[in-house]
Each structure stands twice: as C-alpha cells, then as structure tokens.
Design an enzyme around this catalytic site. Structure first.
Site, mmCIF file in Angstrom:
data_model
loop_
_atom_site.group_PDB
_atom_site.id
_atom_site.type_symbol
_atom_site.label_atom_id
_atom_site.label_comp_id
_atom_site.label_asym_id
_atom_site.label_seq_id
_atom_site.Cartn_x
_atom_site.Cartn_y
_atom_site.Cartn_z
ATOM 1 N N GLU A 113 9.307 -1.233 7.399
ATOM 2 C CA GLU A 113 8.716 -1.263 6.079
ATOM 3 C C GLU A 113 9.674 0.253 5.432
ATOM 4 O O GLU A 113 10.069 0.102 4.036
ATOM 5 C CB GLU A 113 7.526 -0.993 5.797
ATOM 6 C CG GLU A 113 7.177 -0.531 4.522
ATOM 7 C CD GLU A 113 5.719 -0.767 4.361
ATOM 8 O OE1 GLU A 113 4.827 -1.661 4.201
ATOM 9 O OE2 GLU A 113 4.940 0.516 4.476
ATOM 10 N N THR B 199 5.220 6.998 0.598
ATOM 11 C CA THR B 199 5.162 7.532 2.070
ATOM 12 C C THR B 199 6.759 7.053 2.474
ATOM 13 O O THR B 199 6.600 6.366 3.597
ATOM 14 C CB THR B 199 4.062 6.940 2.917
ATOM 15 O OG1 THR B 199 4.144 5.583 2.645
ATOM 16 C CG2 THR B 199 2.803 7.735 2.690
#
Length: 361
Positions: free
Chosen positions: A312, A254
């Site tokens: 992230e 992702t």
C-alpha cells in the site's frame, strides 16, 4: 549556310529530348502501377503465386481498406433527466480532483447512460483476489456477493490466486462469467504475501491478461459486495480513497516517511491516501503500476527496508507521481467499524468481520 545547319541541328536535338522525356514518363507510370499492385497484394495477405493450389481469394475482403473494417456505430434512444450545467448533483463532497479526474460518489452519474456506452465496447473485465493460507475461507462469500452486485450483465472472469487450490469451492456462475483458480506461492509472513501480489499481477498482466482482458479490478478477498458496483468504476487507472483517511490533513497520512525508502513521501506532498485493497485500470496501466511497486519493494529489500504499510505504501507513492484517471470514493471500500457518516449514501464493498491474528498466523 552555317546558320542554317545550326538551326537544323537544334531542331533534331529538341525532338530527341522530347522523345527521351516521353519514354521516361512512360517508365515512371509503369513503375508506379507495378508498385501499387505488389503492395496491394502484400497488404491483404499472401501473394497469389504463394497461395496453395485450390484456394480462392475473397475479393470483397481483399479490396477493403483498413478504414472499411471499422465498426458501424448504432444509436439507441434513451430518456433521462437533463443535466444542469449550473447545478452540481452534490455539494457535500469533492467530485473532481485538480487534475480533472472524477471522484465517484453515489448521485454523481447516471449508471444507465454509462452502461449503454460501455456495452457498445463488449468489455471483458477481470476481478482478481489472493486467497493465501486461511484466506480461502472468504472466497465463497466474496464470489456469491460479486455475482449479485459486481458488473451484473457484463463479461467477468474471477482470477483467484491461491496456494490451496483444493480449498476453492466449485460455484455456479451466471452466463458470461468464469472462475479461474491459479496456483500462487505462499510465504511465511503475511507481509510478504501482501507485497508479492504486485509481482504476480505484473507477470500475469504481461503474459496472460494482455489479450484476454480489457480492465483489471484488483481487490482484497476478505470482503463482500453489499451494493451495486458497475462500469462507473472503470478507467485507464483508478484508485480508491482509504475509508480511514478520506478527510484527514495531509500530515496525518500514514505514508512511508523514511527518506531511504523507495516509498518515501515528504510531509508537504500527497493528494489523497489510497487503499491497497482496491485499484485497477486497463492492462497496460496496471502493469506499469505493479511493476513499479515490485521493483521498488525489491530495491528496499536489498537495503533491508520494509515500508510501513507494505504494498500500500508503494501504491501511494506511484499514485502521487502517476495520477489516477478516476478515484473511487469510500463507498467502494468501507469498514462498518467506522460507523456510517451522512455523506456515505451507499456501502458497496465492505469488510468481513474477522480476527486478523487468527487469519494471518
């Protein structure tokens, strides 16, 4: 008669040249001697003529060269099983990346050997967490379990960044360990809280950590230590494999897929997917990482872009082009909701069950 006079003049000229050469050589020797004295005085401190009256010179220290200040290395006898160059300790997992960074798994190292090596350096380790808003409820469990399992026997300073200083409990710590509570700004959205961590870590790395810390370990606070975590994690720059992405194809990662974002990673790139809740290294490398992430976030914000997984996403972009020197396996960041696969021999740092919406809002 003319020839005789010419020879006499030549002999006189030769004597004068020889005397002049001797004088020049003498001057050269005297200049060299004077320069050595002057440079030696400045190298070892204030010149004698500038010292206050009544002070004495430590001749034993002043006469030392820089190499004399090197510490002597002492050896200590250790007994352990000989490693076998033809027999890897484990064959069920990847232990080394293509760029020769080790991936840390249980059974792939000898903690006693590593500890002995790191103890010679008298390390100062910093463990940072952010306890913003309701996340202060996790601090006590976090530190209590860290005292039991994290870097036991080493110098550790806990840096807790919070907007509710009074909510952080006063706790008794082992010798050589400290708790520093630092005020941090709060933000309306939890996404902003998460992303601004990079800015704060960048600023403290530059202003405070440089002279006070050897290694920074940056983790999430809504976790608990469940097993031993030692010096095996330390390296110039380390990241941790995400517990939900360690074995999936690259296309499933992702990553941020918006080409306009500073966190963008194309479908045909990527080594691993790293968790934003566990990274670290020496102060200089952490500064570089956090500085990149913060600057990239600010650039995206100016374009009204927000990466899919916030800090992230930028962390993964940085690790793609600035490879970590060590990678921690999912042992070091695990969520029990994923079950316990056979390859996972230990669960060292695990999530605390919680209702995300209640905590974040």
């Amino acid at each position: 008669m003319t020839l005789s006079v010419s020879r006499t003049d030549d002999r006189g000229l030769g004597k004068r040249c020889c005397c002049l050469l001797n004088v020049l050589l003498l001057l050269l020797v005297l200049c060299s001697f004077w320069f050595c004295i002057r440079s030696d005085r400045w190298r070892h401190g204030i010149p004698p003529s500038c010292r206050p009256q009544g002070t004495t010179t430590n001749l034993s220290i002043a006469s030392l060269s820089p190499r004399d200040h090197y510490k002597n290395v002492t050896s200590q006898r250790m007994l352990y099983e000989k490693p076998d160059a033809l027999k890897p300790p484990r064959t069920d997992i990847l232990m080394m990346t293509p760029w020769f960074a080790p991936i840390v798994w249980n059974g792939t190292y000898n903690i006693d050997v590593l500890t002995a090596q790191f103890q010679q350096r008298d390390l100062r380790i910093c463990l940072t967490v952010f306890a913003i808003k309701k996340y202060t409820v996790f601090v006590q469990t976090f530190i209590e379990t860290a005292e039991k399992y994290f870097m036991v026997g080493h110098k550790v300073t806990y840096y807790v960044f919070t907007d509710h200083v009074s909510n952080i409990p006063i706790m008794e710590l082992a010798e050589g360990r400290r708790l520093m509570v630092l005020r941090a700004p709060t933000y309306q959205r939890w996404q902003d809280v998460s992303m601004r961590r990079m800015e704060i870590l960048r600023d403290y790395s530059r202003q405070r950590f440089t002279d006070a810390v050897d290694y920074l370990v940056c983790v999430d606070v809504d976790m608990r230590f469940n097993d031993e975590v030692g010096v095996e994690i330390l390296s110039d720059l380390f990241g941790t494999l995400h517990p939900g992405m360690y074995g999936v194809p690259r296309k499933i990662y992702t990553y941020e897929r918006n080409p306009q974002s500073e966190a963008f990673i194309p479908l045909d790139e990527g080594d691993f997917y790293y968790a934003g809740g566990y990274f670290g290294g020496n102060v200089e490398e952490v500064y570089k990482l956090t500085s990149f992430c913060h600057n990239a976030m600010m650039a995206d914000k100016a374009k009204n872009i927000e990466a899919i997984w916030h800090d992230e996403s930028y962390l993964n972009k940085y690790f793609l082009y600035h490879k970590p020197t060590k990678i921690l396996s999912p042992e070091y960041l695990w969520d029990d909701s994923f079950g316990i696969p056979k390859f996972l021999k230990r669960r060292r740092f695990v999530t605390v069950p919680k209702k995300h919406n209640e905590i974040r809002n």
